[in-house]
Each structure stands twice: as structure tokens, then as C-alpha cells.
Design a protein around this motif. Sequence first.
Motif, PDB file in Angstrom:
ATOM      1  N   VAL A  93       0.829  -1.209   0.000  1.00  0.00           N
ATOM      2  CA  VAL A  93       0.000   0.000   0.000  1.00  0.00           C
ATOM      3  C   VAL A  93       0.864   1.261   0.000  1.00  0.00           C
ATOM      4  O   VAL A  93       0.512   2.265  -0.636  1.00  0.00           O
ATOM      5  N   HIS A  97       1.151   3.854  -3.312  1.00  0.00           N
ATOM      6  CA  HIS A  97       0.587   5.177  -3.027  1.00  0.00           C
ATOM      7  C   HIS A  97       1.040   6.210  -4.050  1.00  0.00           C
ATOM      8  O   HIS A  97       0.222   6.968  -4.602  1.00  0.00           O
ATOM      9  N   ILE A 106      -5.005   1.494  -1.699  1.00  0.00           N
ATOM     10  CA  ILE A 106      -5.731   0.811  -0.624  1.00  0.00           C
ATOM     11  C   ILE A 106      -6.574  -0.330  -1.184  1.00  0.00           C
ATOM     12  O   ILE A 106      -6.590  -1.448  -0.644  1.00  0.00           O
ATOM     13  N   MET A 109      -4.353  -3.189  -2.325  1.00  0.00           N
ATOM     14  CA  MET A 109      -3.792  -3.864  -1.157  1.00  0.00           C
ATOM     15  C   MET A 109      -4.791  -4.859  -0.582  1.00  0.00           C
ATOM     16  O   MET A 109      -4.439  -6.009  -0.269  1.00  0.00           O
ATOM     17  N   LEU A 240      -3.095  -0.903   6.800  1.00  0.00           N
ATOM     18  CA  LEU A 240      -3.518   0.459   6.463  1.00  0.00           C
ATOM     19  C   LEU A 240      -3.155   1.425   7.592  1.00  0.00           C
ATOM     20  O   LEU A 240      -2.646   2.532   7.352  1.00  0.00           O
TER      21      LEU A 240
END
Length: 333
Positions: A93, A97, A106, A109, A240
Amino acid sequence: MKALLDSFKPGLKGGEISPLQFFGKHGISVAFILCVVIFSLSTQKFLSTDNFLTVVMQASIIGTIALGVTFVVIGGNLDLSVGSLLSFATVLVVDLHDKVGPGAAILLMFVFTLLIGSVNGYLIGYLRLNSLIVTLGMLSAIQGITLVYSGGKNVDISDQENTWFAFFGREELFGIPIPALIFIVLGIVLQIVLLKSGFGRKIFAIGGNATASLFSGLRRNRLVFSTYLLSAFTTGCAALILGSRVMGSQNNVGEGYELLVLAGVILGGTSLLGGSGSIARTVIGVLILAMIQNGLLLLGFPYYTQWLVTWVVIIVAVWLDIAAKRGKLFSTY
């Protein structure tokens, strides 16, 4: 359970319970209170608001993973791959990005994390392979995949000050850190699912007696598969939080987390034999571990002391769990 334990304690009358039964039922609450009292008397900083938030923040990542693993263990299995999966998901993630944006990063992931969880679930649920062997092998496999993907290098987000990705790990809502809120909300939702839904009752059934549940018409393979998907999902949520908090990741950032997660689950009273457990008690178990780590650091002990304490916690928790089931502390054979 009470009738079973009473059969091992013929000297107890109907309304009485043995000390072993009491600690089997209320031991986690007693341990929580003892931890608070001992560390509060040892250092004045322990009960401060800032330190309490620190403890919750420390517990949020391990606790979020433990919520999903609790379902796996209640179902009669283990998941030792969550540490490596946390490393992979966090690296993925963070790396994506800057390449595809935070939203797509996100989403991707979670897709790949759930894919890995589905592999575990298929091998254990449908092929009936041993969960210890499968997830132990997956631990190594995922770590290898992470190293190949990252090229053995750490990853970072370039523009850390101007991205909403920081919300999940660094922001607050009503004075409560977002990681703590994610942990709490997930805990409440999954506690309701476990205790109030048909799915939760079926998980208890397959973990308590797999043969009986099979003859009752329960699809054990699907249920086991779903528990590993849930474990992967909560691990993705933890990744996360971790990636958002640090805005970067080492390729082995989750190393050892599987031990801490399992310790929190066991300490919360979830039986390694399956068929019993609680999300609420898992939360308390994780908080106890976080308080022990925090308290030891406040008292000046080295960081690595927590690993020795964690080992002791696991041994004692498993011993008391088995002792409560057989009605005595020591086996006679």
C-alpha cells in the motif's frame, strides 16, 4: 462445561465453583485489574491520559489483526502467516501510493491481501491440510514475495504532508486516535457477528466438534475458508493503519507479530482447541499485552524483555485453558 468440571470435583456442591473454574471464567478480568494496579503503583505516568492513548495506539495494530484471528482459532485452526502478510500489505500500500494514488493503492492492497487469505482458506478448508503447517509455510512464502516485490529495499511515501492517506494512522476524531477507533468499531461489529449471527454460531460449532457439525449439515469447508478471509481482511486494516502512521515500511515490519497476536488471542481466553472464545476478551487480552510492554518500558526494562514476558504469558494461558477443561492443573499420566 460446568457439569463436566464438576464431574472431576465430586467434593464441590452444586452452587460452588473451584478456584480453577473461577480463573477459567474470570481470569482475564483479574489479570487486567492486576496489571493496572501493579503498574499504577510502580510509576505515576502509567495512568496518565497520554500514556493511556499510547497503550491503545500500541494495541491497535496487533488488536485489529487479533480480531480476525480469533475467528480462525475458535473454528479450530491457526493462522501464523499474519506477520508476513502484514509486512506484504504495508509495503504494497505504501509503494503503490505514489504510483496509482492512495485510493487505488488501498483497494489493490485489500484485493491481494484477501487473495492470499483465500489461498490459506482453500488449502485448509477444502483440501483439509493442517493449518499449522500451511500457515507456517505461507509465512515464509509471503516474506519471500515481499522481498522480491520490494527488491529488498524499504519503501516510503514521497509527499507525506499533503496526502489524505495520513488520516488512518495520524489523525483524531473527537479526541480519539483513528487507529483506536478502527480497532474499537471493528471489535464491536465482529463481537456482534460472533455472538448474534448464524455465522458466528456455526464457527463455534465447527471448532467445538467438527464431526458433529458435519453430520448437522454445516459446510465446514466454506466456514473455514471464510475465517481466513476475515483474518486477511483485519490484517489489511492493520497494514492500512501502520502504513499511514509511519508513511513508509520496512520489508520485514510485521516480523514477530504472529506471536504477539496469538498471545493476545490466547490470553483473552480463546481456546487453542477451538469452540470457545470472545472478541471482547481478545480485546482485553491485547490490551494486557500492550500494558505489560508499556509498563516494562516505563520501569526502565529493555525493549526485548517483552518477548520473554510474552512467552511466559502464552505458556501460562495455554496451561490454564487445558487445566480448566480437564478439571485439574496437572495431568496424572
